[in-house]
Scaffold this active site. Structure first.
Site, short mmCIF file in Angstrom:
data_model
loop_
_atom_site.label_atom_id
_atom_site.label_comp_id
_atom_site.label_asym_id
_atom_site.label_seq_id
_atom_site.Cartn_x
_atom_site.Cartn_y
_atom_site.Cartn_z
N LYS A 54 15.31 18.67 3.74
CA LYS A 54 14.51 18.45 2.53
C LYS A 54 13.73 19.72 2.17
O LYS A 54 13.68 20.12 1.01
CB LYS A 54 13.54 17.27 2.74
CG LYS A 54 14.24 15.92 2.81
CD LYS A 54 13.32 14.78 3.21
CE LYS A 54 14.09 13.47 3.33
NZ LYS A 54 13.29 12.34 3.81
N GLN A 98 7.55 11.10 6.38
CA GLN A 98 8.86 10.75 6.92
C GLN A 98 8.77 9.50 7.79
O GLN A 98 7.90 9.36 8.64
CB GLN A 98 9.42 11.94 7.73
CG GLN A 98 10.84 11.75 8.23
CD GLN A 98 11.88 11.67 7.12
OE1 GLN A 98 11.68 12.14 6.02
NE2 GLN A 98 13.01 11.05 7.42
N ASP A 124 8.62 9.03 -2.80
CA ASP A 124 9.50 8.09 -2.11
C ASP A 124 9.63 6.76 -2.86
O ASP A 124 10.53 5.98 -2.58
CB ASP A 124 8.95 7.78 -0.71
CG ASP A 124 9.64 8.57 0.39
OD1 ASP A 124 10.85 8.83 0.26
OD2 ASP A 124 8.97 8.89 1.39
N1 GUN Z 1 13.54 7.88 6.59
C1 GUN Z 1 14.81 7.57 6.26
N2 GUN Z 1 14.98 7.61 4.91
C2 GUN Z 1 13.78 7.96 4.40
C3 GUN Z 1 13.31 8.18 3.06
O1 GUN Z 1 14.04 8.05 2.06
N3 GUN Z 1 12.02 8.56 2.95
C4 GUN Z 1 11.19 8.70 4.02
N4 GUN Z 1 9.92 9.05 3.80
N5 GUN Z 1 11.59 8.49 5.26
C5 GUN Z 1 12.88 8.14 5.44
#
Ligand code: GUN
Length: 313
Positions: A54, A98, A124
């Site tokens: 990311k 995350q 998110d």
């Molecule tokens: N863990 C797995 N997928 C995601 C996501 O789309 N966002 C976040 N913050 N954590 C994740």
């Protein structure tokens, strides 16, 4: 027959290219690029890989992305304090915490942290306010994985109106928002979960089947209607040679890859499904890259909205 491969990598590249102009215009207008703060608590190996992807992708796209790390034994309050700082910092447009958070933070830690993120910076789409707006089909910030799947379906010309869609998995991150987005495009949607009897019978009625179970090769050909579109959201690391031998014949490129590395990333969809389905997202190279592209899209949207560059809708 072998299904058409729905190339998420190519679609993600296209989405990122389309964002370049918006990023340049925002940067010129605001005097700084769109900025994303990523909070990573603990040292879950998969999360570390996702977060570094990311950060890299955001940087390459011309956004500013900064990592805020917390140790595995950090408390929920420590995490909430980082979120509060990022909420107050005008220089950040988006905040992502995350998931999963370390278990020691308690059972409802994730929901508390997601609810602490300012809804305007919630890239998110996990905040209760944004989820509520999604239910009413008027959300600006929507969970990245399901919105990436919708982009892929639209750009691949896969019709949804009047079609049967089955989502296997009811998580807040994927299953529930996925079902709502499909519903908003006039599909008839069923959500299956761990207490659903005979998932295969329901799944095999689907024109569009989304597997978000988190179990390697869970969706076998018995779950798939011939010609259906199958979206594989699973990212499962497998180290068991017997399982891999079960899925791939000797000499298959994926089996050779396992024999070299002794580990393999497998989706939720059994490889033999490719002989039944009409179209399938590969793993890797399907849904994964789209999630990151949509995170960038949400960061740019949040930046534009905060700067008053979006019209109210
Ligand atoms: N863990 C797995 N997928 C995601 C996501 O789309 N966002 C976040 N913050 N954590 C994740």
């Amino acid at each position: 027959m072998s299904a058409r491969s729905l190339d998420g990598t190519a679609t993600a590249t296209r989405i990122r290219a389309e964002l370049a102009d918006r990023i340049a215009r925002f940067t010129a207008a605001a005097g700084r690029p769109p900025a994303l703060g990523i909070v990573l608590a603990g040292d879950d190996p998969a999360s570390q890989i996702y977060v570094s992807n990311k950060l890299r992708t955001a940087g390459e796209a011309g956004c500013r992305a900064e990592l805020f790390r917390l140790p595995a034994d950090a408390s929920l309050d420590d995490t909430l304090a980082v979120v509060a700082r990022l909420n107050a910092d005008e220089a950040f447009d988006g905040i992502l915490v995350q998931s999963p958070l370390p278990k020691g933070m308690g059972r409802d830690a994730e929901q508390r942290v997601f609810d602490a993120v300012s809804p305007a910076k919630d890239v998110d789409g996990f905040h209760a306010q944004n989820v509520g707006l999604l239910v009413q089909k008027r959300a600006r910030l929507v969970a990245c994985t399901p919105s990436g799947v919708m982009q892929l379906l639209a750009r691949e010309g896969i019709a949804l109106a009047g079609k049967r869609a089955v989502v296997i998995g009811r998580s807040d991150i994927v299953g529930k928002p996925m079902a709502l987005l499909l519903l908003h495009q006039d599909a008839t949607v069923t959500i299956c979960h761990s207490r659903t009897p005979d998932v295969a019978a329901l799944a095999s009625e689907a024109d569009i089947l989304v597997a978000a179970v988190g179990r390697p090769a869970y969706v076998t050909p018995a779950y798939v209607k011939p010609g259906a579109t199958v979206i594989d959201v699973g990212i499962n690391r497998v180290d068991d040679a017997a399982l891999v031998a079960n899925w791939y014949p000797e000499g298959h490129p994926r089996r050779l890859q396992f024999e070299k590395k002794r580990t393999l990333v497998i989706g939720d969809v059994y490889p033999a499904v490719w002989a039944v389905a009409g179209a399938v997202t590969p793993v890797p190279g399907g849904v994964g890259p789209l999630t990151i592209a949509m995170l960038l899209a949400n960061t740019v949207t949040a930046a534009e909205a905060r700067a008053g560059l979006l019209s109210a809708d």
